[in-house]
Design a protein around this motif. Structure first.
Motif, PDB file in Angstrom:
ATOM      1  N   ASN A  89      56.366  10.777  41.478  1.00  0.00           N
ATOM      2  CA  ASN A  89      56.805  11.594  42.620  1.00  0.00           C
ATOM      3  C   ASN A  89      58.127  11.105  43.195  1.00  0.00           C
ATOM      4  N   ILE A  90      58.381   9.810  43.152  1.00  0.00           N
ATOM      5  CA  ILE A  90      59.666   9.270  43.613  1.00  0.00           C
ATOM      6  C   ILE A  90      60.802   9.825  42.765  1.00  0.00           C
ATOM      7  N   VAL A  91      60.594   9.838  41.452  1.00  0.00           N
ATOM      8  CA  VAL A  91      61.627  10.347  40.543  1.00  0.00           C
ATOM      9  C   VAL A  91      61.845  11.846  40.747  1.00  0.00           C
ATOM     10  N   SER A  92      60.745  12.596  40.869  1.00  0.00           N
ATOM     11  CA  SER A  92      60.878  14.053  41.019  1.00  0.00           C
ATOM     12  C   SER A  92      61.538  14.440  42.341  1.00  0.00           C
ATOM     13  N   ASN A  93      61.438  13.563  43.346  1.00  0.00           N
ATOM     14  CA  ASN A  93      62.057  13.848  44.645  1.00  0.00           C
ATOM     15  C   ASN A  93      63.426  13.170  44.804  1.00  0.00           C
ATOM     16  N   ASN A  94      63.841  12.419  43.765  1.00  0.00           N
ATOM     17  CA  ASN A  94      65.172  11.808  43.741  1.00  0.00           C
ATOM     18  C   ASN A  94      65.408  10.854  44.916  1.00  0.00           C
ATOM     19  N   VAL A  95      64.427   9.978  45.168  1.00  0.00           N
ATOM     20  CA  VAL A  95      64.572   8.986  46.248  1.00  0.00           C
ATOM     21  C   VAL A  95      64.431   7.571  45.683  1.00  0.00           C
ATOM     22  N   GLN A  96      64.797   7.390  44.398  1.00  0.00           N
ATOM     23  CA  GLN A  96      64.656   6.065  43.775  1.00  0.00           C
ATOM     24  C   GLN A  96      65.508   5.014  44.462  1.00  0.00           C
ATOM     25  N   SER A  97      66.604   5.434  45.084  1.00  0.00           N
ATOM     26  CA  SER A  97      67.506   4.474  45.725  1.00  0.00           C
ATOM     27  C   SER A  97      66.930   3.887  47.006  1.00  0.00           C
ATOM     28  N   ILE A  98      65.927   4.545  47.585  1.00  0.00           N
ATOM     29  CA  ILE A  98      65.355   4.084  48.859  1.00  0.00           C
ATOM     30  C   ILE A  98      63.932   3.580  48.687  1.00  0.00           C
ATOM     31  N   VAL A  99      63.117   4.287  47.909  1.00  0.00           N
ATOM     32  CA  VAL A  99      61.696   3.965  47.792  1.00  0.00           C
ATOM     33  C   VAL A  99      61.435   3.161  46.528  1.00  0.00           C
ATOM     34  N   GLU A 100      60.720   2.068  46.671  1.00  0.00           N
ATOM     35  CA  GLU A 100      60.269   1.303  45.515  1.00  0.00           C
ATOM     36  C   GLU A 100      58.753   1.127  45.589  1.00  0.00           C
ATOM     37  N   THR A 101      58.112   1.007  44.437  1.00  0.00           N
ATOM     38  CA  THR A 101      56.650   0.919  44.394  1.00  0.00           C
ATOM     39  C   THR A 101      56.206  -0.534  44.321  1.00  0.00           C
ATOM     40  N   SER A 102      54.967  -0.747  44.717  1.00  0.00           N
ATOM     41  CA  SER A 102      54.359  -2.073  44.649  1.00  0.00           C
ATOM     42  C   SER A 102      52.882  -1.901  44.319  1.00  0.00           C
ATOM     43  N   HIS A 103      52.408  -2.634  43.313  1.00  0.00           N
ATOM     44  CA  HIS A 103      50.991  -2.612  42.930  1.00  0.00           C
ATOM     45  C   HIS A 103      50.400  -3.957  43.332  1.00  0.00           C
ATOM     46  N   ASP A 104      49.825  -4.013  44.531  1.00  0.00           N
ATOM     47  CA  ASP A 104      49.360  -5.296  45.067  1.00  0.00           C
ATOM     48  C   ASP A 104      48.310  -5.049  46.132  1.00  0.00           C
ATOM     49  N   ASP A 105      47.565  -6.076  46.441  1.00  0.00           N
ATOM     50  CA  ASP A 105      46.663  -6.039  47.597  1.00  0.00           C
ATOM     51  C   ASP A 105      47.512  -5.995  48.869  1.00  0.00           C
ATOM     52  N   ALA A 106      47.179  -5.084  49.776  1.00  0.00           N
ATOM     53  CA  ALA A 106      48.023  -4.858  50.955  1.00  0.00           C
ATOM     54  C   ALA A 106      48.160  -6.124  51.796  1.00  0.00           C
ATOM     55  N   CYS A 107      47.056  -6.836  51.999  1.00  0.00           N
ATOM     56  CA  CYS A 107      47.114  -8.054  52.820  1.00  0.00           C
ATOM     57  C   CYS A 107      47.986  -9.118  52.168  1.00  0.00           C
ATOM     58  N   MET A 108      47.807  -9.316  50.853  1.00  0.00           N
ATOM     59  CA  MET A 108      48.597 -10.329  50.165  1.00  0.00           C
ATOM     60  C   MET A 108      50.079  -9.982  50.190  1.00  0.00           C
ATOM     61  N   LEU A 109      50.393  -8.709  50.027  1.00  0.00           N
ATOM     62  CA  LEU A 109      51.796  -8.286  50.076  1.00  0.00           C
ATOM     63  C   LEU A 109      52.408  -8.591  51.436  1.00  0.00           C
ATOM     64  N   MET A 110      51.673  -8.326  52.502  1.00  0.00           N
ATOM     65  CA  MET A 110      52.203  -8.596  53.842  1.00  0.00           C
ATOM     66  C   MET A 110      52.319 -10.095  54.107  1.00  0.00           C
ATOM     67  N   TYR A 111      51.340 -10.873  53.638  1.00  0.00           N
ATOM     68  CA  TYR A 111      51.438 -12.326  53.804  1.00  0.00           C
ATOM     69  C   TYR A 111      52.678 -12.887  53.099  1.00  0.00           C
ATOM     70  N   LYS A 112      53.055 -12.291  51.970  1.00  0.00           N
ATOM     71  CA  LYS A 112      54.251 -12.736  51.248  1.00  0.00           C
ATOM     72  C   LYS A 112      55.529 -12.466  52.037  1.00  0.00           C
TER      73      LYS A 112
END
Length: 556
Positions: A139-162
């Motif tokens: 969906n990021i590619v189809s909406n052409n927002v690759q320059s702003i939005v990046e994906t992350s595959h992680d546990d939400a709490c662990m990502l925030m702790y990082k």
């Protein structure tokens, strides 16, 4: 090939074509400036939450301007204090604004933020499901927002702790979980920049509204009460929960906007650092005494501040502990006992100036918001609310308690104004009465109304509580004549203040089928038909389940 096989094959082809058509029709979603495509049912999407997303975009649009201005002002002060050269001024002109959507699902919210909110540097769209992350990427590619939005595959709490280090923190974190958000709050309050924004949704309203007070204490650290003002109390329970998590790290919250809508609550709070301000938290929290007879609410602050006589500066305040309890053993209005709940946030839950700016932004850009009319109506009511008054009465509960014909809302509001007190609606309830008038004045208004609209004698004799309330002396001079200012502006303008259910089977939706990843199936799915599967395996081995049971009995 037999004729029956040909028929079965044709039916299979027709079903496949029909399902393909339905999939194409149902899986393309347009909302705001975003258009997303879903290829699986396992990624969560709820169309009813469009109001939530529209409101978040409006709030972030105003917040990003304030955030950049605040950061620039702080940086300029530091530079002037250190008397640095002008080289540093070029650096502070760039204020990065990064946003984390910790539980992204389809990625629709992040894509809309990228396309509709100005001044954003980067958005991280995170989810624990591999299928969800793959859908977000597409969906990021189809909406052409690759320059702003990046994906992350992680546990939400662990990502925030990082990202809890001050140099890595996010300007805003959006938490919109399925159910209770409390498990994410500890990491979230550490990962927001000083002056950053935390956007939190809670959909477990049964717990917050008093159906399970012991569960509410486990999840939010407060006992909920079953009362007519439960929706505002739910907001205040969530705010105190966020404050408690923030205080552990010498941080505190400043609520900008708190909304109860549909089946959920949504709060927008700024997070600041400062150990001194954390000491003021006790003056912002209160325990709640609820009368079991007349449902009257009395608040008991956990602490307070008063002028310090030993200090020359009158602004220097001294903390103190208030005396308890604020109520007697029996309620003075109905002679019944009390339940104890809380603590709840008893300070203001909105910033009136900020709400006015968000409202103006929505009115100036009606093309951006599909639910713009509703946002205007809700924010108009929020702006009219009495900020210094926690919780509210409801008209049906007051008159139903004493079996009286319900007074018209404008007459009740006029009577309160005639008695010299302010009154407003609450956006959380259509029949709400928010006022600083003492409970004695409210009951005196009802007793005055009863003089011309008497209750049936049989009902009065059968209910000792209503009899006790109505037979007390009227101590306040009550004037029931209507006045023009009793009708608020939002009502006179015909704003869309309260909305009917927008769709059949309307509610929070079903939890995503697979939450952890494609290779890990949920426990509920793994355990389906487990007993029948055991029986089949036993039959293949030449044993019947019944004979196995008989053999076990003989052995014992």
């Amino acid at each position: 090939m037999t004729f029956s096989k040909i028929i079965r094959g044709l039916k299979t082809v027709m079903k496949m074509e029909q399902s393909t058509k339905q999939e194409k029709a149902l899986k393309t979603i347009k909302e705001g400036k975003a258009e997303i495509c879903l290829k699986t049912e396992k990624v969560f999407y709820n169309p009813v939450q469009e109001f939530n997303r529209d409101l978040s975009i409006a709030v972030l649009s105003i917040f990003t301007d304030d955030y950049k201005a605040e950061k620039l002002t702080r940086a300029e002060k530091k530079i002037s204090n250190r008397q640095n050269n002008t080289e540093g001024t070029n650096e502070v002109n760039e204020v990065p604004v990064t946003i984390l959507e910790a539980l992204s699902a389809t990625g629709l919210r992040s894509i809309r933020y990228a396309k509709e909110v100005p001044n954003i540097t980067k958005i991280v769209a995170n989810d624990l499901s591999e299928q969800a992350v793959q859908t977000i990427r597409e969906n990021i590619v189809s909406n052409n927002v690759q320059s702003i939005v990046e994906t992350s595959h992680d546990d939400a709490c662990m990502l925030m702790y990082k990202h809890k280090h001050p140099m890595k923190r996010f300007a805003a974190i959006d938490l919109d979980p399925y159910g209770c958000p409390s498990m994410f709050l500890d990491s979230a309050v550490q990962s927001v920049q000083d002056g950053g924004l935390l956007l939190v949704t809670a959909t477990d309203m049964a717990v917050l509204a008093g159906n399970s007070p012991e569960t509410c204490y486990c999840k939010y650290g407060a006992v909920s009460l079953k009362t007519k003002c439960c929706h505002e109390m739910a907001l205040r329970i969530l705010l105190q929960c966020i404050e408690q998590h923030a205080n552990r790290y010498s941080r505190y919250i400043v609520p900008l906007l708190s909304i109860s809508a549909d089946f959920y609550i949504r709060v927008f709070v700024k997070i600041y650092s400062g150990a001194f301000h954390c000491k003021k938290t006790t003056s912002k929290l209160s325990m709640v005494y609820q009368c079991v007879g007349c449902d009257n609410i009395t608040l008991q602050p956990l602490g307070g501040f008063k002028p310090n006589p030993t200090e020359k500066n009158p602004e220097q305040m001294k903390a103190y502990l208030p005396t308890v309890p604020p109520v007697s053993e029996f309620c003075v209005h109905c002679n019944q006992r009390h339940h104890l709940g809380g603590p709840i946030w008893s300070a203001p839950i909105h910033d009136e100036v900020f709400v006015s700016r968000v409202l103006s932004h929505v009115q100036d850009n009606p093309q951006l918001f599909g639910t713009g009319k509703r946002i205007e109506g809700v924010l108009s009511m929020v702006r009219e609310e009495l900020q210094e008054v926690p919780l509210y009465y409801t008209l049906d509960k007051l008159f139903g308690r004493v079996h009286l014909e319900t007074m018209p809302m404008l007459v009740m509001r006029s009577a309160i104004l005639n008695a010299g007190y302010k009154v407003s609606y609450s956006h959380a309830s259509k029949l709400s009465i928010k006022t600083a008038a003492p409970a004695q004045v409210i009951w005196d208004i009802i007793r005055t109304w009863e003089k011309t609209h008497p209750v049936k004698a049989a009902k009065l004799e059968a209910d000792p509580v209503s009899r006790y309330i109505l037979r007390q002396e009227i101590k306040t001079a009550i004037d029931l004549s209507e006045r023009g200012d009793a009708n608020p502006t939002s009502r006179r303008d015909g704003r869309l203040r309260f909305q009917f259910n927008p769709a059949p089977h309307w509610g929070p939706g079903s939890r995503a089928a697979v939450n952890v990843g494609d290779e890990k199936i949920s426990k509920a799915i793994r355990n389906q038909n487990k007993n029948s599967n055991k029986d089949r395996r036993a039959e293949k081995r030449g044993h019947s389940p019944q004979s196995d049971e008989d053999a076990k009995k003989k052995l014992t």
